[in-house]
Scaffold this motif. Structure first.
Motif, short mmCIF file in Angstrom:
data_model
loop_
_atom_site.label_atom_id
_atom_site.label_comp_id
_atom_site.label_asym_id
_atom_site.label_seq_id
_atom_site.Cartn_x
_atom_site.Cartn_y
_atom_site.Cartn_z
N ASN A 51 -2.49 -10.00 -2.80
CA ASN A 51 -3.27 -8.96 -2.11
C ASN A 51 -2.64 -7.58 -2.27
O ASN A 51 -2.52 -6.80 -1.32
N LEU A 52 -2.22 -7.26 -3.49
CA LEU A 52 -1.54 -5.99 -3.74
C LEU A 52 -2.47 -4.79 -3.64
O LEU A 52 -2.01 -3.67 -3.37
N ARG A 53 -3.75 -5.00 -3.84
CA ARG A 53 -4.70 -3.88 -3.74
C ARG A 53 -4.65 -3.25 -2.35
O ARG A 53 -4.83 -2.05 -2.20
N GLU A 54 -4.42 -4.09 -1.32
CA GLU A 54 -4.34 -3.56 0.04
C GLU A 54 -3.10 -2.72 0.25
O GLU A 54 -3.00 -1.98 1.22
N GLU A 55 -2.13 -2.85 -0.64
CA GLU A 55 -0.92 -2.01 -0.58
C GLU A 55 -1.10 -0.73 -1.40
O GLU A 55 -0.21 0.12 -1.43
N GLY A 56 -2.23 -0.62 -2.10
CA GLY A 56 -2.43 0.53 -2.98
C GLY A 56 -1.82 0.34 -4.34
O GLY A 56 -1.58 1.31 -5.07
N ILE A 57 -1.55 -0.92 -4.72
CA ILE A 57 -0.95 -1.24 -6.01
C ILE A 57 -1.96 -2.02 -6.86
O ILE A 57 -2.58 -2.97 -6.37
N THR A 58 -2.10 -1.62 -8.11
CA THR A 58 -3.05 -2.26 -9.02
C THR A 58 -2.32 -2.88 -10.20
O THR A 58 -1.46 -2.24 -10.81
N ILE A 59 -2.66 -4.13 -10.52
CA ILE A 59 -2.12 -4.80 -11.70
C ILE A 59 -3.01 -4.46 -12.89
O ILE A 59 -4.16 -4.89 -12.96
N LEU A 60 -2.48 -3.67 -13.82
CA LEU A 60 -3.26 -3.26 -14.98
C LEU A 60 -3.29 -4.34 -16.06
O LEU A 60 -4.26 -4.46 -16.81
N GLY A 61 -2.21 -5.09 -16.16
CA GLY A 61 -2.15 -6.12 -17.19
C GLY A 61 -0.92 -6.99 -17.04
O GLY A 61 0.03 -6.62 -16.34
N VAL A 62 -0.94 -8.13 -17.71
CA VAL A 62 0.19 -9.07 -17.66
C VAL A 62 0.47 -9.56 -19.07
O VAL A 62 -0.43 -10.06 -19.76
N TYR A 63 1.73 -9.42 -19.49
CA TYR A 63 2.16 -9.98 -20.78
C TYR A 63 2.90 -11.28 -20.52
O TYR A 63 3.89 -11.32 -19.78
N ARG A 64 2.43 -12.36 -21.12
CA ARG A 64 3.05 -13.67 -20.95
C ARG A 64 3.70 -14.09 -22.27
O ARG A 64 3.02 -14.19 -23.31
N PHE A 117 10.91 -14.70 4.42
CA PHE A 117 10.05 -14.16 5.48
C PHE A 117 10.01 -12.64 5.45
O PHE A 117 9.00 -12.03 5.78
N TYR A 118 11.12 -12.02 5.02
CA TYR A 118 11.19 -10.56 5.00
C TYR A 118 10.21 -9.98 3.98
O TYR A 118 9.70 -8.87 4.15
N ALA A 119 9.94 -10.71 2.92
CA ALA A 119 8.98 -10.25 1.92
C ALA A 119 7.59 -10.15 2.54
O ALA A 119 6.84 -9.19 2.27
N HIS A 120 7.24 -11.12 3.38
CA HIS A 120 5.94 -11.10 4.06
C HIS A 120 5.86 -9.90 5.00
O HIS A 120 4.83 -9.21 5.05
N LEU A 121 6.93 -9.64 5.73
CA LEU A 121 6.96 -8.49 6.64
C LEU A 121 6.83 -7.17 5.86
O LEU A 121 6.12 -6.25 6.29
N GLU A 122 7.51 -7.10 4.74
CA GLU A 122 7.45 -5.89 3.91
C GLU A 122 6.03 -5.68 3.39
O GLU A 122 5.55 -4.54 3.32
N HIS A 123 5.37 -6.76 3.02
CA HIS A 123 3.99 -6.67 2.57
C HIS A 123 3.08 -6.15 3.68
O HIS A 123 2.24 -5.27 3.46
N GLU A 124 3.26 -6.68 4.88
CA GLU A 124 2.45 -6.24 6.02
C GLU A 124 2.68 -4.76 6.33
O GLU A 124 1.74 -4.03 6.64
N ARG A 125 3.92 -4.32 6.24
CA ARG A 125 4.23 -2.92 6.49
C ARG A 125 3.56 -2.03 5.44
O ARG A 125 3.03 -0.96 5.75
N ALA A 126 3.61 -2.46 4.17
CA ALA A 126 3.02 -1.69 3.09
C ALA A 126 1.50 -1.60 3.25
O ALA A 126 0.90 -0.55 2.99
N VAL A 127 0.87 -2.70 3.68
CA VAL A 127 -0.57 -2.70 3.90
C VAL A 127 -0.95 -1.74 5.02
O VAL A 127 -1.90 -0.96 4.91
#
Length: 233
Positions: free
Chosen positions: A151-164, A204-214
């Motif tokens: 759900n990065l769009r809610e943080e204002g971040i867009t994935i333009l592409g992925v190289y695998r 768990f801190y990653a989830h909190l950081e995501h919520e803060r960014a949103v």
């Protein structure tokens, strides 16, 4: 280089590397060699750079070795200093840069089918916005999760592409696309948000950081809407 889609800083670095014959190898160098127009530009810069070094050495020899009088040598030195000073100011001049940019754009439109665009301006890489690449680590927050789950769009971040690695490049992937370890993700968004994303691990801190960014992004969007409404009034 800039008119083929490279950022100003990358274009300057690659052009100077080619002109001086430094021969640095980076991912950007590979992109240049795989691009026919950029490859031709680098080829010409290498030739011009080598010719320029020879010319400078020849001028110095003729200036300081052949003249027999001190006055002749000082006159030759003055010519070199004035010439280099003029060249330096021309390189640093915004007026010269704008003039050359207009001329190059006109020639590219007339003689090539290359789309001449300043991608830095198109993507509005100002006000803390940037494009960056992130490696998906096995212990990273993004690993083995779909874009919909992140759900990065809610943080204002867009994935333009992925190289695998060993597979292919996926441009503008959809929500069900799952990121795996070793993926290289091209990201567009605020520099502060991208920096935060780099640091997140599977905890768990990653989830909190995501919520803060949103929450922060929601506040920013709300402020923009209020500002637009105030300007309309």
């Amino acid at each position: 280089m800039i008119h083929t889609g490279l950022s100003a800083e990358s274009a300057k670095f690659q052009a100077r590397s080619a002109y001086t014959g430094a021969g640095l190898s980076t991912k950007e160098t590979e992109l240049i060699m795989n691009h026919p127009v950029r490859r031709k530009i680098v080829y010409n810069l290498m030739l011009i750079g080598n010719a320029g070094i020879v010319t400078v050495m020849s001028s110095l020899i003729l200036t300081f070795v052949l003249p027999e009088t001190t006055a002749s040598r000082l006159y030759g030195l003055l010519i070199i200093v004035v010439g280099l000073t003029g060249l330096w100011f021309a390189i640093r001049s915004n007026w010269v840069d704008r003039g050359l940019s207009r001329m190059i754009s006109s020639m590219l439109r007339r003689y090539t089918d290359l789309q001449v665009q300043d991608f830095e301006a198109v993507l509005h890489l100002k006000n803390d916005y940037k494009i960056s690449e992130a490696n998906v680590d096995s212990d990273g927050w993004m690993c083995n999760r779909t874009l919909q789950e992140l759900n990065l769009r809610e943080e204002g971040i867009t994935i333009l592409g992925v190289y695998r690695k060993g597979d292919d490049y996926y441009g503008s992937p959809a929500g069900p696309f799952k990121l795996v370890s070793g993926d290289v993700v091209t990201i567009y968004g605020k520099a502060s948000g991208i920096k935060s994303l780099y640091k997140r691990k599977k905890d768990f801190y990653a989830h909190l950081e995501h919520e803060r960014a949103v929450a922060k992004e929601e506040e920013r969007r709300k402020a923009e809407i209020e500002k637009a409404e105030a300007e309309e009034e």
